[in-house]
Scaffold this motif. Sequence first.
Motif, PDB file in Angstrom:
ATOM      1  N   GLU A 103       0.823  -1.205   0.000  1.00  0.00           N
ATOM      2  CA  GLU A 103       0.000   0.000   0.000  1.00  0.00           C
ATOM      3  C   GLU A 103       0.861   1.260   0.000  1.00  0.00           C
ATOM      4  O   GLU A 103       0.569   2.239  -0.714  1.00  0.00           O
ATOM      5  CB  GLU A 103      -0.933   0.008   1.214  1.00  0.00           C
ATOM      6  CG  GLU A 103      -2.017  -1.070   1.198  1.00  0.00           C
ATOM      7  CD  GLU A 103      -1.472  -2.444   1.575  1.00  0.00           C
ATOM      8  OE1 GLU A 103      -0.306  -2.524   2.073  1.00  0.00           O
ATOM      9  OE2 GLU A 103      -2.187  -3.433   1.350  1.00  0.00           O
ATOM     10  N   GLU A 122       2.379   1.717  -3.489  1.00  0.00           N
ATOM     11  CA  GLU A 122       1.398   2.200  -4.462  1.00  0.00           C
ATOM     12  C   GLU A 122       1.120   3.687  -4.268  1.00  0.00           C
ATOM     13  O   GLU A 122       1.018   4.446  -5.237  1.00  0.00           O
ATOM     14  CB  GLU A 122       0.103   1.404  -4.336  1.00  0.00           C
ATOM     15  CG  GLU A 122      -0.921   1.751  -5.408  1.00  0.00           C
ATOM     16  CD  GLU A 122      -2.126   0.830  -5.371  1.00  0.00           C
ATOM     17  OE1 GLU A 122      -2.998   0.983  -6.249  1.00  0.00           O
ATOM     18  OE2 GLU A 122      -2.191  -0.038  -4.472  1.00  0.00           O
ATOM     19  N   GLU A 125       1.874   6.766  -6.967  1.00  0.00           N
ATOM     20  CA  GLU A 125       0.884   7.759  -7.409  1.00  0.00           C
ATOM     21  C   GLU A 125       1.409   9.175  -7.223  1.00  0.00           C
ATOM     22  O   GLU A 125       1.231  10.045  -8.093  1.00  0.00           O
ATOM     23  CB  GLU A 125      -0.422   7.560  -6.637  1.00  0.00           C
ATOM     24  CG  GLU A 125      -1.167   6.283  -7.014  1.00  0.00           C
ATOM     25  CD  GLU A 125      -2.394   6.068  -6.155  1.00  0.00           C
ATOM     26  OE1 GLU A 125      -2.596   6.861  -5.200  1.00  0.00           O
ATOM     27  OE2 GLU A 125      -3.142   5.114  -6.419  1.00  0.00           O
ATOM     28  N   GLU A 142       7.912   0.660  -9.537  1.00  0.00           N
ATOM     29  CA  GLU A 142       7.036  -0.028 -10.479  1.00  0.00           C
ATOM     30  C   GLU A 142       7.538  -1.438 -10.764  1.00  0.00           C
ATOM     31  O   GLU A 142       6.748  -2.382 -10.871  1.00  0.00           O
ATOM     32  CB  GLU A 142       6.936   0.773 -11.778  1.00  0.00           C
ATOM     33  CG  GLU A 142       6.130   2.043 -11.655  1.00  0.00           C
ATOM     34  CD  GLU A 142       6.033   2.819 -12.953  1.00  0.00           C
ATOM     35  OE1 GLU A 142       5.131   3.653 -13.085  1.00  0.00           O
ATOM     36  OE2 GLU A 142       6.874   2.577 -13.852  1.00  0.00           O
ATOM     37  N   LEU A 147       3.823  -2.486 -10.593  1.00  0.00           N
ATOM     38  CA  LEU A 147       2.871  -1.378 -10.661  1.00  0.00           C
ATOM     39  C   LEU A 147       2.951  -0.610 -11.982  1.00  0.00           C
ATOM     40  O   LEU A 147       2.614   0.573 -12.040  1.00  0.00           O
ATOM     41  CB  LEU A 147       3.107  -0.412  -9.487  1.00  0.00           C
ATOM     42  CG  LEU A 147       2.824  -0.987  -8.093  1.00  0.00           C
ATOM     43  CD1 LEU A 147       3.278  -0.012  -7.025  1.00  0.00           C
ATOM     44  CD2 LEU A 147       1.336  -1.288  -7.935  1.00  0.00           C
TER      45      LEU A 147
END
Length: 719
Positions: free
Chosen positions: A30, A33, A37, A74, A79
């Motif tokens: 989490e 990620e 972002e 990533e 990701l």
Amino acid sequence: MSVADESSDDNPYLRDPPTEFVPLEELSAEEAEHQVEQLRAAIREHDRRYYVENDPIIADRTYDALFARLRELEGAFSLSHPDSPTRSVGGEPIDAFETVEHVAPMLSIDQSGDAEDVREFDRRVRNEVGEGEGVEDISYVCEPKFDGVSMEFVYEEGSLVRAVTRGDGHEGDDVTRNARTIGSVPQKLHGDPPDFLAVRGEVYMPKDEFQAHNRDRIERGEEPFANPRNATAGTIRQLDPTVVAQRPLEVFYFDVLESSELEDTHREELERLPELGLRTNDRVEVVESAERSSADAAGDEGSGDAIEEAIDYRDRLLEARDDLPYEIDGVVIKVDDREAREELGQTARHDRWAFAYKFPARAEVTPIVDIAVQIGRTGRVTPVALLEPVDVGGVTVSRASLHNPDEIAEKNVNVGDTVRVQRAGDVIPYVEEVIEKASEGHYELPERCPICESPIERDGPMAFCTGGLACDAQLRRSIEYYASDDGLDLEGLGEKSVRQLVEAGLVDSIASLYELERAELTALEGWGETSADNLLSELAEARDPPLPDFLSALGIPHVGPATARELAREFGTFAAFREVVEDEPDQLEGVDDVGETVAETIHEFFASEANAEAVDDVLEHVSPQEVDTETDAGNEFDGLTFVFTGSLEGVTRGDAQETVEAHGANATGSVSGNTDYLVIGESPGATKLEDAEENDVDVLEEGEFREFLVEHGIDLEGE
């Protein structure tokens, strides 16, 4: 969440971002990620500020650290996403481009270099808008006419989904993967974008980047691009996106083709594009008509004030042309109002609401932007002037030879000078003279080779890299020559394939050609099983080359096919030839075609440790055939001298030379007063023909030459 929301002040990677990061193993999925972002949003904002606003807020090194962290996250946490800025680094090569239809036609523009044609365009526009009545308040948007590659960029819900070349105006090649590598192509639009947006942009290579790229190509022994547009077109259609990512392309966006939120005017569209992160040009101007008399407005004579301002805009941009960082070849004048555009419509080929007022071509006189040095097969250093592209005899020229250091000094040429460029024999561009001096003194060659760092030494008016086959530039050209018609005539080993093999690390010497494996070749782009097998077969057959061909193929300075045949005939074996070269080089001077200078050059070639080692390595794979030094086919042509030019049918020029030499003649490379016959094949050299006429030399076409041989009972070698 919009990009604007993601880029709010709580994003730690916007201003004064940290470049020290928590180790990957300490992050939860989490947390990773969330950081991804934030990094994506921040990098998009930094891209917008850099490419669109020209106002970066972080240093390049900091940007690189953020970008590297995003790629790392990533990869470690799986990701990846099509919209990620990391897609700009390229990807796996593709087999071919898919042809797709445009959202809206991308038509050409009617154009002229005559101001009266521009005024006629204005009269037609004013008479056709408003049901045929003259209209006073026509406004035009004036833009530079970029000399690049026009493309369609399609965004859905703010994300780039497709980038397509103009093609035939109705469909083009899908080059999305390549377009993603261009920094000024946002993967995701900024702000609050429309649900659907198709924009037309011009992909181009900045002039300074083009010159730097050409300089690099020249120094690596590759053919430079003729102009920035060719460089752009050649890059955007590369099958390997990583190649595109390494080349300096940019984009200006200049038209909305289709949108779910259309504006009423073109100027409003251009104002909105930067808000979305799409870069527009700062030289755009809007011109409007002043009030005109009703009598003038009712007729079709005269023209509006706006078009005169547009003509003035073109003239001002022409004066500024050389100072712009990108190439333009005119200006585009567009009707501003979208409703008026729709009323004017289109022809089958062009929009009737736009007109291009072209610039005159630059002719012969142009500034030198940079000077590069090209290293030839023999190590010769040739200075090359990189120019602002200029028209010379109907051909666009962006480089010109400066020949040698003595000529540079004599003409007092340097970077920044404005020069006159000519083409020798309508082929090779060269600097004729300096028209305007903008520098002090003349250009000096570097002390060391830009490729291998070996010393550059002078030999009279010439200069040479001393690196020999240890120099990559000389190596690549040596391999090309080894495989050429004047060498072993190996099909499948041209300039492009040799460069590919060298860059792939499969070939690092002439000898390594013989160590190539089928699996290595078929793994290369463009190589199939057939082409790999053909090359390996050619190399297998070349393991027992004729001695003259082998001597010529080594690329010894001044030893071409004719001299190589004389040496082979004199010494019979390569071992005997080399022994004389190394121990008693004076004996070489007794061979026809070999004087003191050539003998010394041959000796110096083998005295080079790098060259000697390279030859030894080749000899581990090949065994040159022995030549019978006692054989004499006849003396029918004793005392005659032949020169051959152009390509012959079914045989090489080398075969023809061997034939006449075997019967007592001399075969030389240039026409002089001592030449008896010039034999011409297809596409003969203009210089040799001119020399033959000047020296009253008999010219034989190929058919006449063959008849000449038959008359003497001689068969042409090689058939």
